[in-house]
Design a protein around this motif. Sequence first.
Motif, mmCIF file in Angstrom:
data_model
loop_
_atom_site.group_PDB
_atom_site.id
_atom_site.type_symbol
_atom_site.label_atom_id
_atom_site.label_comp_id
_atom_site.label_asym_id
_atom_site.label_seq_id
_atom_site.Cartn_x
_atom_site.Cartn_y
_atom_site.Cartn_z
ATOM 1 N N VAL A 147 58.624 62.242 66.796
ATOM 2 C CA VAL A 147 57.960 62.435 65.498
ATOM 3 C C VAL A 147 56.659 63.219 65.690
ATOM 4 O O VAL A 147 55.742 62.771 66.376
ATOM 5 N N LEU A 148 56.611 64.391 65.086
ATOM 6 C CA LEU A 148 55.427 65.241 65.175
ATOM 7 C C LEU A 148 54.723 65.266 63.821
ATOM 8 O O LEU A 148 55.347 64.976 62.797
ATOM 9 N N GLY A 149 53.445 65.614 63.844
ATOM 10 C CA GLY A 149 52.697 65.618 62.581
ATOM 11 C C GLY A 149 51.948 66.917 62.379
ATOM 12 O O GLY A 149 51.407 67.486 63.333
ATOM 13 N N ILE A 150 51.918 67.379 61.136
ATOM 14 C CA ILE A 150 51.104 68.550 60.793
ATOM 15 C C ILE A 150 50.187 68.112 59.654
ATOM 16 O O ILE A 150 50.636 67.869 58.538
ATOM 17 N N CYS A 151 48.909 67.927 59.979
ATOM 18 C CA CYS A 151 47.973 67.353 58.996
ATOM 19 C C CYS A 151 46.713 68.192 58.918
ATOM 20 O O CYS A 151 46.390 68.933 59.841
ATOM 21 N N ASN A 152 45.974 67.965 57.831
ATOM 22 C CA ASN A 152 44.689 68.633 57.718
ATOM 23 C C ASN A 152 43.545 67.714 58.162
ATOM 24 O O ASN A 152 42.634 68.151 58.858
ATOM 25 N N VAL A 153 43.620 66.448 57.753
ATOM 26 C CA VAL A 153 42.481 65.565 58.021
ATOM 27 C C VAL A 153 42.520 65.056 59.467
ATOM 28 O O VAL A 153 43.452 64.356 59.876
ATOM 29 N N VAL A 154 41.488 65.429 60.188
ATOM 30 C CA VAL A 154 41.399 65.080 61.607
ATOM 31 C C VAL A 154 41.210 63.559 61.746
ATOM 32 O O VAL A 154 40.427 62.954 61.023
ATOM 33 N N GLY A 155 41.974 62.975 62.643
ATOM 34 C CA GLY A 155 41.851 61.541 62.899
ATOM 35 C C GLY A 155 42.562 60.691 61.864
ATOM 36 O O GLY A 155 42.446 59.466 61.870
ATOM 37 N N TYR A 175 63.882 54.776 52.289
ATOM 38 C CA TYR A 175 64.719 53.721 51.713
ATOM 39 C C TYR A 175 66.213 54.006 51.833
ATOM 40 O O TYR A 175 67.026 53.329 51.241
ATOM 41 N N ARG A 176 66.538 55.087 52.578
ATOM 42 C CA ARG A 176 67.952 55.285 52.891
ATOM 43 C C ARG A 176 68.192 54.655 54.251
ATOM 44 O O ARG A 176 67.301 54.043 54.827
ATOM 45 N N ASN A 177 69.412 54.846 54.730
ATOM 46 C CA ASN A 177 69.642 54.456 56.116
ATOM 47 C C ASN A 177 69.917 55.767 56.839
ATOM 48 O O ASN A 177 71.053 56.096 57.134
ATOM 49 N N PRO A 178 68.867 56.567 57.064
ATOM 50 C CA PRO A 178 69.098 57.937 57.526
ATOM 51 C C PRO A 178 69.746 57.992 58.910
ATOM 52 O O PRO A 178 69.514 57.114 59.749
ATOM 53 N N ILE A 179 70.548 59.015 59.093
ATOM 54 C CA ILE A 179 71.203 59.182 60.400
ATOM 55 C C ILE A 179 70.289 60.039 61.264
ATOM 56 O O ILE A 179 69.955 61.170 60.910
ATOM 57 N N ILE A 180 69.846 59.470 62.358
ATOM 58 C CA ILE A 180 68.975 60.209 63.280
ATOM 59 C C ILE A 180 69.697 60.260 64.614
ATOM 60 O O ILE A 180 70.141 59.230 65.128
ATOM 61 N N ARG A 181 69.817 61.463 65.142
ATOM 62 C CA ARG A 181 70.485 61.583 66.443
ATOM 63 C C ARG A 181 69.470 61.891 67.533
ATOM 64 O O ARG A 181 68.331 62.269 67.243
ATOM 65 N N LYS A 182 69.933 61.734 68.761
ATOM 66 C CA LYS A 182 69.055 61.821 69.929
ATOM 67 C C LYS A 182 68.199 63.093 69.953
ATOM 68 O O LYS A 182 67.025 63.048 70.266
ATOM 69 N N ASN A 183 68.806 64.197 69.593
ATOM 70 C CA ASN A 183 68.068 65.455 69.697
ATOM 71 C C ASN A 183 67.468 65.927 68.384
ATOM 72 O O ASN A 183 67.182 67.101 68.211
ATOM 73 N N ASP A 184 67.269 64.996 67.470
ATOM 74 C CA ASP A 184 66.599 65.353 66.215
ATOM 75 C C ASP A 184 65.090 65.281 66.411
ATOM 76 O O ASP A 184 64.593 64.388 67.105
ATOM 77 N N VAL A 185 64.399 66.209 65.798
ATOM 78 C CA VAL A 185 62.932 66.137 65.810
ATOM 79 C C VAL A 185 62.467 66.022 64.361
ATOM 80 O O VAL A 185 62.933 66.756 63.484
ATOM 81 N N VAL A 186 61.582 65.073 64.133
ATOM 82 C CA VAL A 186 61.058 64.861 62.779
ATOM 83 C C VAL A 186 59.633 65.400 62.722
ATOM 84 O O VAL A 186 58.821 65.119 63.611
ATOM 85 N N ILE A 187 59.357 66.197 61.696
ATOM 86 C CA ILE A 187 57.991 66.727 61.542
ATOM 87 C C ILE A 187 57.448 66.265 60.189
ATOM 88 O O ILE A 187 58.000 66.609 59.140
ATOM 89 N N ALA A 188 56.389 65.461 60.246
ATOM 90 C CA ALA A 188 55.761 64.979 59.005
ATOM 91 C C ALA A 188 54.659 65.957 58.622
ATOM 92 O O ALA A 188 53.860 66.362 59.469
ATOM 93 N N ILE A 189 54.637 66.333 57.345
ATOM 94 C CA ILE A 189 53.621 67.281 56.868
ATOM 95 C C ILE A 189 52.758 66.563 55.830
ATOM 96 O O ILE A 189 53.283 65.962 54.901
ATOM 97 N N SER A 190 51.448 66.653 56.015
ATOM 98 C CA SER A 190 50.569 65.962 55.064
ATOM 99 C C SER A 190 49.168 66.552 55.125
ATOM 100 O O SER A 190 48.622 66.752 56.204
ATOM 101 N N GLN A 191 48.602 66.835 53.970
ATOM 102 C CA GLN A 191 47.212 67.285 53.933
ATOM 103 C C GLN A 191 46.302 66.148 54.362
ATOM 104 O O GLN A 191 45.549 66.268 55.315
ATOM 105 N N SER A 192 46.407 65.027 53.631
ATOM 106 C CA SER A 192 45.465 63.916 53.849
ATOM 107 C C SER A 192 45.743 63.171 55.146
ATOM 108 O O SER A 192 44.849 62.582 55.739
ATOM 109 N N GLY A 193 47.013 63.163 55.545
ATOM 110 C CA GLY A 193 47.387 62.368 56.713
ATOM 111 C C GLY A 193 47.413 60.880 56.408
ATOM 112 O O GLY A 193 47.474 60.049 57.314
ATOM 113 N N GLU A 194 47.377 60.522 55.127
ATOM 114 C CA GLU A 194 47.323 59.099 54.777
ATOM 115 C C GLU A 194 48.421 58.699 53.802
ATOM 116 O O GLU A 194 48.434 57.558 53.349
ATOM 117 N N THR A 195 49.294 59.608 53.413
ATOM 118 C CA THR A 195 50.285 59.292 52.382
ATOM 119 C C THR A 195 51.195 58.167 52.865
ATOM 120 O O THR A 195 51.879 58.285 53.895
#
Length: 612
Positions: A373-381, A336-356
């Motif tokens: 955007v990369l993801g690190i999750c526990n629940v496969v699929g 809900y911000r207007n985040p500043i993302i630059r070309k060489n930024d990498v975003v890594i989402a972390i989530s156990q469920s993968g559904e948040t």
Amino acid sequence: MCGIIAYSGKKNAVEIIIKGLKRLEYRGYDSAGLACIENNLLTIHKKKGRVLELESYVKNSNLQSGIAMGHTRWATHGSPNDTNAHPHTNTAQTISIIHNGIIENYEALRKELQNKGYKFRSETDSEVFVHLIDHIYQQQQCDIETATRMALSHIVGAYALVVMSQDEPDTLIAARKGSPLVIGIGDGEYFLASDATPIVEYTQKVVFLNDFEIATINSNGLHIKDSSNIPLSPLVQQIELELEAIEKGGFEHFMLKEIFEQPLSVHNAMRGRIQSHSGKIVLGGLRDYIDKLAQADRIIFLGCGTSWHSALVAEYFFEEYCRIPVEVEYASEFRYRNPIIRKNDVVIAISQSGETADTLAAMEIARDKGALVLGICNVVGSSIARNSTAGCYLHAGPEIGVASTKAFTAQLTVLFLVALEIAQKKETIKEDALKTIMTELESIPAKIEKALQLDAQIKYISSIFKFARNFLYLGRGFNYPVALEGALKLKEISYIHAEGYPAAEMKHGPIALIDEQMPVVFIATKDSSYEKIISNIQEVKARKGEIIAVVTEGDRQLTSLTDHLLEIPATHESLTPLLSVIPLQLMAYHIAVMRGCNVDQPRNLAKSVTVE
Ligand code: G6P
């Protein structure tokens, strides 16, 4: 956050639904209900409370049906009671739905339908679905699949939905947008569920339904179409989930089982990823993106709850070893911000469920702004896994206890490996330093095993503090996020107010709370902050706080300063959180049990938060 299960086949569907709801109960547990079709008659059975209440409620009815669906609820709109429980039906009780998610425009739809004469029985947002389907069904004189598809086009929000109709007694319709839904394919039978846990004992063949897809199961089998009615070929996958992994295996609670599983889950999180012979770390899922990661100007971690705490720990070691600036963001704030993302930024989402839901939405914003955007999750699929460009699984196995434990340590392990792989690529770590850390990382499962031996001592300490009204958790450096995690565990499951703080910040506020009634947990392992934290311990001691300290094995310096010492094995400083969190998890667990709390399903919480 609400669990959905449906079945169509030759077995008694009602038994499968009740069993499935028990497996899904960790997703929501304020009320439960089921719908089935017996002798061409649709009947609904629902009850406030746990699935057990529903089970005993339907027991005497001896329901026999080859088709049924059930729902376990976590209330968002309307209090937990029999009426608000799902399934919901149309006025004629011929169409029924179960829903997981939130309908954002439900007020407007409700008014529109009320103006057309529809009477609502519940306070839920979900009920609009069934009246809307009914309205379209009557008006268009179409089949139930068409009516559902047309109804969905009016919905703003998130849903996993299953529909049954008395007019088409062999049909289940399912649809998803934003909330998970898995289809299980057995021998002449089909299952629908929020996740694979209620399905695995019957079949390992599954199809993950995608957003905007609608599945129809009837005597012609399974058909999936997109929202424009174009048929799609289902991608059938084999899931590798063992039944034992979702059972308690002799432990009193899932949480305790999961705490004790950590030597294995941490081992599994690194298995095959450390090549001892070559001294290299290889994370297969990131193979094509490791260069991009190494060249990143900034890494932004997104997460919620415990996953956010993992990111905070990761911030320390990514900056230390990769020399890449890191930001850790609550997904719910980022989106809900207007985040500043630059070309060489990498975003890594972390989530156990993968559904948040918040994490998913934040990822979307980052992607729209051009980040990898990369993801690190526990629940496969899971949705986050599927919505990431690439990523890694935790391989921690299913986590059922609502309070996250083994997912936290597996997240730290995987994040640590990612950081080391980048550092190795960037050559920001010396080869011998890398080798030392890797060897130490490989010894962590055995050290966790040792830390778990504190269980009896922790049980005793818990009995002393079980009636405390507040707790303070303090740590510095790598152990500051562990303090946050320790406090979160305690408040989640024992309902004791607990705060985690960076120890040095204590003097800017929390110190005012300290008196002889205040237990203070210090994480004071022998690391670069050790001398500093001793000063903080002294400050608490001087104000008569009760001190419980997690220290490094053999540390006698703190004996006179503290009331209770919990010794954990020595390790490399940056790996300490993998060990220091163990006693905190155990203490939260024992205190909660002693206070008679429902450890695995704490009040008001849900395992998988699929609403924002
Ligand atoms: C809920 C759970 C927490 C979890 C958080 C984030 O609040 O109760 O245990 O840490 O969601 O969930 P995620 O699945 O994204 O890690």
